[in-house]
Scaffold this motif. Structure first.
Motif, PDB file in Angstrom:
ATOM      1  N   GLU A  98       0.830  -1.189   0.000  1.00  0.00           N
ATOM      2  CA  GLU A  98       0.000   0.000   0.000  1.00  0.00           C
ATOM      3  C   GLU A  98       0.871   1.246   0.000  1.00  0.00           C
ATOM      4  N   PRO A  99       0.489   2.291  -0.753  1.00  0.00           N
ATOM      5  CA  PRO A  99       1.304   3.505  -0.807  1.00  0.00           C
ATOM      6  C   PRO A  99       1.419   4.159   0.573  1.00  0.00           C
ATOM      7  N   GLY A 100       2.601   4.679   0.872  1.00  0.00           N
ATOM      8  CA  GLY A 100       2.823   5.382   2.126  1.00  0.00           C
ATOM      9  C   GLY A 100       3.166   4.491   3.294  1.00  0.00           C
ATOM     10  N   GLU A 101       3.031   3.192   3.168  1.00  0.00           N
ATOM     11  CA  GLU A 101       3.342   2.283   4.256  1.00  0.00           C
ATOM     12  C   GLU A 101       4.786   1.805   4.148  1.00  0.00           C
ATOM     13  N   GLN A 102       5.275   1.233   5.243  1.00  0.00           N
ATOM     14  CA  GLN A 102       6.614   0.650   5.266  1.00  0.00           C
ATOM     15  C   GLN A 102       6.543  -0.740   5.871  1.00  0.00           C
ATOM     16  N   THR A 103       7.362  -1.631   5.353  1.00  0.00           N
ATOM     17  CA  THR A 103       7.474  -2.970   5.897  1.00  0.00           C
ATOM     18  C   THR A 103       8.919  -3.215   6.313  1.00  0.00           C
ATOM     19  N   VAL A 104       9.165  -4.393   6.859  1.00  0.00           N
ATOM     20  CA  VAL A 104      10.532  -4.742   7.252  1.00  0.00           C
ATOM     21  C   VAL A 104      11.470  -4.691   6.055  1.00  0.00           C
ATOM     22  N   ALA A 105      11.018  -5.189   4.919  1.00  0.00           N
ATOM     23  CA  ALA A 105      11.874  -5.238   3.729  1.00  0.00           C
ATOM     24  C   ALA A 105      12.117  -3.855   3.140  1.00  0.00           C
ATOM     25  N   THR A 106      11.101  -3.010   3.128  1.00  0.00           N
ATOM     26  CA  THR A 106      11.269  -1.697   2.501  1.00  0.00           C
ATOM     27  C   THR A 106      12.207  -0.810   3.296  1.00  0.00           C
ATOM     28  N   ARG A 107      12.343  -1.048   4.605  1.00  0.00           N
ATOM     29  CA  ARG A 107      13.248  -0.235   5.419  1.00  0.00           C
ATOM     30  C   ARG A 107      14.716  -0.546   5.132  1.00  0.00           C
ATOM     31  N   LEU A 108      14.979  -1.644   4.462  1.00  0.00           N
ATOM     32  CA  LEU A 108      16.365  -2.004   4.156  1.00  0.00           C
ATOM     33  C   LEU A 108      16.959  -1.165   3.037  1.00  0.00           C
ATOM     34  N   GLY A 109      16.120  -0.486   2.264  1.00  0.00           N
ATOM     35  CA  GLY A 109      16.624   0.371   1.191  1.00  0.00           C
ATOM     36  C   GLY A 109      17.206  -0.372   0.012  1.00  0.00           C
ATOM     37  N   LEU A 110      16.671  -1.558  -0.283  1.00  0.00           N
ATOM     38  CA  LEU A 110      17.213  -2.365  -1.373  1.00  0.00           C
ATOM     39  C   LEU A 110      16.528  -2.029  -2.695  1.00  0.00           C
ATOM     40  N   SER A 111      17.228  -2.305  -3.777  1.00  0.00           N
ATOM     41  CA  SER A 111      16.694  -2.167  -5.127  1.00  0.00           C
ATOM     42  C   SER A 111      17.008  -3.426  -5.918  1.00  0.00           C
ATOM     43  N   VAL A 112      16.270  -3.626  -6.972  1.00  0.00           N
ATOM     44  CA  VAL A 112      16.451  -4.777  -7.850  1.00  0.00           C
ATOM     45  C   VAL A 112      16.765  -4.275  -9.254  1.00  0.00           C
ATOM     46  N   VAL A 113      17.763  -4.879  -9.882  1.00  0.00           N
ATOM     47  CA  VAL A 113      18.143  -4.544 -11.257  1.00  0.00           C
ATOM     48  C   VAL A 113      18.081  -5.826 -12.085  1.00  0.00           C
ATOM     49  N   ALA A 114      17.353  -5.781 -13.182  1.00  0.00           N
ATOM     50  CA  ALA A 114      17.257  -6.914 -14.109  1.00  0.00           C
ATOM     51  C   ALA A 114      17.822  -6.473 -15.455  1.00  0.00           C
ATOM     52  N   MET A 115      18.844  -7.145 -15.950  1.00  0.00           N
ATOM     53  CA  MET A 115      19.547  -6.756 -17.179  1.00  0.00           C
ATOM     54  C   MET A 115      19.372  -7.836 -18.233  1.00  0.00           C
ATOM     55  N   GLN A 116      19.142  -7.381 -19.466  1.00  0.00           N
ATOM     56  CA  GLN A 116      18.935  -8.299 -20.581  1.00  0.00           C
ATOM     57  C   GLN A 116      19.612  -7.729 -21.834  1.00  0.00           C
ATOM     58  N   PRO A 117      20.489  -8.497 -22.504  1.00  0.00           N
ATOM     59  CA  PRO A 117      21.017  -8.033 -23.796  1.00  0.00           C
ATOM     60  C   PRO A 117      19.966  -8.222 -24.892  1.00  0.00           C
ATOM     61  N   VAL A 118      19.739  -7.189 -25.665  1.00  0.00           N
ATOM     62  CA  VAL A 118      18.700  -7.195 -26.693  1.00  0.00           C
ATOM     63  C   VAL A 118      19.343  -6.869 -28.033  1.00  0.00           C
ATOM     64  N   ALA A 119      18.977  -7.627 -29.049  1.00  0.00           N
ATOM     65  CA  ALA A 119      19.496  -7.368 -30.397  1.00  0.00           C
ATOM     66  C   ALA A 119      18.942  -6.054 -30.914  1.00  0.00           C
ATOM     67  N   GLU A 120      19.819  -5.230 -31.470  1.00  0.00           N
ATOM     68  CA  GLU A 120      19.396  -3.941 -31.997  1.00  0.00           C
ATOM     69  C   GLU A 120      18.669  -4.123 -33.328  1.00  0.00           C
ATOM     70  N   ASP A 121      17.695  -3.264 -33.555  1.00  0.00           N
ATOM     71  CA  ASP A 121      16.928  -3.317 -34.793  1.00  0.00           C
ATOM     72  C   ASP A 121      17.677  -2.537 -35.868  1.00  0.00           C
ATOM     73  N   GLU A 122      18.296  -3.264 -36.784  1.00  0.00           N
ATOM     74  CA  GLU A 122      19.078  -2.605 -37.833  1.00  0.00           C
ATOM     75  C   GLU A 122      18.195  -2.001 -38.918  1.00  0.00           C
ATOM     76  N   ASP A 123      16.935  -2.443 -39.019  1.00  0.00           N
ATOM     77  CA  ASP A 123      16.033  -1.939 -40.064  1.00  0.00           C
ATOM     78  C   ASP A 123      15.116  -0.852 -39.542  1.00  0.00           C
ATOM     79  N   ARG A 124      15.456  -0.248 -38.449  1.00  0.00           N
ATOM     80  CA  ARG A 124      14.575   0.760 -37.864  1.00  0.00           C
ATOM     81  C   ARG A 124      14.496   1.978 -38.776  1.00  0.00           C
ATOM     82  N   ALA A 125      13.370   2.623 -38.713  1.00  0.00           N
ATOM     83  CA  ALA A 125      13.149   3.819 -39.537  1.00  0.00           C
ATOM     84  C   ALA A 125      13.843   5.010 -38.887  1.00  0.00           C
ATOM     85  N   GLU A 126      14.637   5.713 -39.664  1.00  0.00           N
ATOM     86  CA  GLU A 126      15.350   6.869 -39.140  1.00  0.00           C
ATOM     87  C   GLU A 126      14.944   8.161 -39.849  1.00  0.00           C
ATOM     88  N   SER A 127      14.001   8.090 -40.749  1.00  0.00           N
ATOM     89  CA  SER A 127      13.614   9.264 -41.515  1.00  0.00           C
ATOM     90  C   SER A 127      12.439   9.956 -40.838  1.00  0.00           C
TER      91      SER A 127
END
Length: 762
Positions: free
Chosen positions: A290-319
């Motif tokens: 719920e917005p504005g509330e805090q739990t045991v986990a949220t007080r730890l100040g942790l963040s999550v990062v998820a990384m994924q390599p993605v193929a670039e679109d070589e045919d993308r429109a640039e005009s």
């Protein structure tokens, strides 16, 4: 005392000048400004679609993936701490129990902690331990008396790994207090990473506390693979630093106003390109339900990062040619429209205003300049006839009133509307339509599958946690024979967990011995079920999910917990997944994140076939699957994942299904279509608003005024002329009223035999 002529003239002039604030000028000016703004928006937005190397839909998908990881990690930490605290409280409420018995009971019910220990608080003596060694040296026993002293904390081990320590106090009368300590790693429970994805827990300082998905350089074989691993580690650390910096802002300031979605800080990051692939990461802070509330986990100040390599679109429109061409066409058509309105409506009306005011001042020598067509021409001709009547001149032989009705103001406004529609209608209906050949990135299908699998594991774990709680309560309630004592345990468990709607104890004959919460909905008078978790259809508005745990040593008695269906549905509300349903073995709906009917079927045979394809078959194990359905222009992404893994919930055989139309995702083809339609809608709206405004304020009063002016010139001296608005048309109306007052009536003409000229004329 009457006002002097000079003061009257000043008063009339002020009223006349104020009338020019409204009138014909504002609609045309506003239309000009709106068309210029729309041309600029068209050039900037339509010309920039598809220029990104990675589609926005893929970026947002990585953001949602990080949000899923943050939700799972927060729920796991909070659940672990709550279970430890509640278990210690239940032990403390009974007779003293040896430390080894406490840890054995906890280990038999919960398999979530890497290490547990019981320490005597006063002396620091280790009474019992299980699992890996708990870093007891990091505990300051002098601060345990404070409430903050029992808060979980993170400890970094010598090998570089991070452990989360949770604490609870065991207290019995007449015995020294004991500290129950449990350690767990900061790894994600049940996250389906798929191929080549890495996920990490990040501290407030930007350091990586745990990682999954990236192998060690020593575990790969080739030099290229080692180089890729080193690049991934370097990129993940850079993402971690950036995510930690962005996570310090307020959640409301991190999103666009009204965007909603995840309650914490979240977003996506773009990294470097390596071997034609670009790293994309999503980040999310641990946020309370719920917005504005805090739990045991949220007080730890942790963040999550998820990384994924993605193929670039070589045919993308640039005009940006299409946006520039559309904007140029709008400027051309808009310029012609505004020119027509200025030349054929505004200028003749202002000329009439000046001519009518000249006649009211008594300047009758010069003929009235009559516009060429429309209502303005009719009014100008009537003014010329009235000028002659004020001079007392007889009507010219064969003179007929000039009634030029063709190409009036209404027709001109309609022509301007058609001109603007020539630009808006093709954008609204024809141009840049996304067909059945839209390219949907495969990464979106993969992410739909992996996120659905993660959600399936989250639901299964939540049910398993619920049954583990029932088992814990049943083991602790066995020695309590009084209903009041059992009721206290049930009430405490119900208050600490929001997953239950009711908890009660049944004897072997199905009689309720004690209960907490709402009235039981399970069949009365029947012995407790042997199934750990089952679903009943009692004819109500929602399914009844019931968990049962036998009470040891009570002759077949059991603790029964009824799960709230809202608790199950709340687990399914994940942004970016579309519609989500939980179905049973017969593919009947148990829960969902949107409206549904109890035990209804899935919409369409394709989803049924998808669920059937993921179920266990001969020689095959159940596994999640994702698919892209194409049905003409209707493209849909769907995924299904069955329950896989141990626990009481596995026997249910449930499957989580999710689907969403590809048109709702920010894919370049759909984005271009939506922006094109929006530009057309804005053009239609601007034209309808401004031309409608012009028609109501100017054209309709002008047409009425033309009829009144011709009637006045034809001899109608009785009809009083009232201005509708204080604008140019109203000013001409007032001038005609002044002229009407100066014209002799029919009785005066018969009595005097001549027409009296306007007093004071030159």
């Amino acid at each position: 005392m009457a006002a002097s002529p000079t003061k009257r003239r000043h008063k009339v002039r002020r009223r006349t000048d104020m009338s020019l604030i409204g009138g014909i000028r504002p609609p045309i000016a506003v239309l000009s400004v709106l068309l210029l703004a729309l041309a600029g928006i068209t050039a900037l937005t339509l010309g920039r679609v598809g220029q990104d190397a990675v589609p926005k839909a893929v970026k947002q998908s990585q953001q949602h993936f990080a949000e899923d990881g943050a939700i799972a990690l927060r729920a796991s930490i909070d659940e672990s701490v709550t279970d430890l605290t509640r278990t210690a409280g239940l032990f403390s409420a009974g007779d003293p129990v040896p430390a080894d018995a406490v840890l054995d009971k906890i280990g038999s019910v919960y398999q979530k902690w890497m290490g547990t220990a019981v320490v005597e608080i006063r002396s620091g003596k280790l009474l019992a331990a299980r699992g890996e060694n708990v870093p007891l040296a990091a505990i300051d026993r002098s601060k345990l008396k404070d409430d903050d002293g029992l808060q979980p904390r993170m400890v970094r081990l010598e090998n570089g790994e991070t452990r989360l320590l949770a604490f609870a106090v065991l207290s019995w009368k007449g015995q020294p207090q004991q500290l129950l300590v449990a350690s767990t790693s900061l790894r994600f429970p049940g996250i389906s990473l798929g191929n080549f994805r890495a996920i990490a827990v990040v501290g407030q300082d930007g350091n990586l506390l745990s990682t999954d998905g990236i192998p060690e350089p020593e575990q790969v074989l080739t030099d290229l693979q080692r180089k890729e691993v080193k690049q991934s580690n370097k990129q993940l650390k850079a993402f971690a630093k950036a995510a930690a910096k962005k996570s310090r802002q307020h959640p409301l300031m991190s999103k666009e106003p009204g965007s909603g979605g995840y309650k914490g800080v979240s977003g996506y990051l773009i990294g470097d390109s390596f071997l034609s692939e670009r790293s994309v990461a999503g980040y999310a802070t641990l946020a309370a339900p719920e917005p504005g509330e805090q739990t045991v986990a949220t007080r730890l100040g942790l963040s999550v990062v998820a990384m994924q390599p993605v193929a670039e679109d070589e045919d993308r429109a640039e005009s940006s040619a299409f946006g520039l061409i559309a904007a140029g066409a709008l400027l051309l058509i808009g310029g012609v429209t505004v020119f027509l309105l200025l030349r054929t409506v505004q200028r003749p009306l202002i000329r009439l205003f000046l001519e009518s005011r000249r006649l009211t001042r008594g300047d009758l020598n010069r003929p009235v300049t009559v516009p060429k067509s429309g209502e303005a021409a009719r009014i100008g001709a009537a003014l010329e006839r009235l000028r002659r009547q004020l001079l007392g001149e007889p009507a010219a032989a064969g003179e007929t009133p000039a009634r030029r009705r063709r190409f009036g103001s209404r027709t001109l406004v309609a022509v301007c509307g058609v001109l603007l529609l020539l630009w808006s209608a093709p954008l609204l209906l024809l141009i840049n339509r996304a067909g059945d050949d839209v390219q949907v990135p495969q990464q979106l299908v993969n992410d739909q599958r992996e996120r659905t699998d993660t959600l399936t594991d989250r639901v299964r774990r939540a049910l398993n946690e619920g049954h583990a709680d029932l088992t814990s309560v049943a083991s602790l309630i066995g020695a309590r024979t009084e209903p009041d004592q059992m009721g206290k345990v049930l009430e405490s468990t119900l208050n600490q967990h929001s997953r239950y709607r009711s908890l009660y104890v049944l004897d072997k004959d199905g009689k309720v011995l004690s209960k907490a919460g709402q009235d039981p909905r399970s069949p009365s008078g029947k012995e407790p079920s042997d199934e750990a978790i089952r679903v009943l259809d009692d004819g109500g508005k929602e399914p009844v999910i019931i968990g049962t745990a036998e009470v040891p040593g009570r002759g077949g008695a059991a603790v029964v917990g009824e799960f709230r269906i809202d608790f199950l549905n709340s687990l399914l509300k994940r942004p970016g997944l579309g519609a989500v349903r939980v179905v049973d073995k017969d593919r009947k709906v148990i829960g969902g994140n949107t409206g549904y009917f109890e035990f209804e079927g899935l919409p369409g045979g394709r989803l049924n076939a998808l669920v059937e394809g993921t179920s266990q078959k001969v020689g095959l194990s159940p596994r999640p699957s994702g698919v892209l359905y194409r049905d003409g222009g209707d493209i849909q992404i769907a995924a299904a994942a069955p329950f896989v893994g141990g626990g009481a919930a596995k026997a249910l055989g449930w499957t989580v299904v999710s689907w969403q139309p590809a048109s709702q995702l920010p894919i370049p083809a759909y984005t271009l279509q939506n922006r094109t339609v929006l530009a057309g809608m804005l053009g239609v709206t601007a034209a309808a608003a401004c031309l409608g405004w012009l028609h109501i304020v100017v054209v309709r009063p002008l047409r009425k005024l033309a009829d009144q002016a011709e009637a006045l010139a034809d001899g109608d001296r009785k009809t009083v002329l009232y201005p509708v608005h204080h604008d140019e048309v109203g000013a001409v109306t007032r001038s005609l009223e002044l002229i009407r007052q100066q014209l002799p009536t029919g009785a005066q003409r018969k009595r005097d035999g001549v027409s009296a000229p306007l007093a004071g004329r030159n």
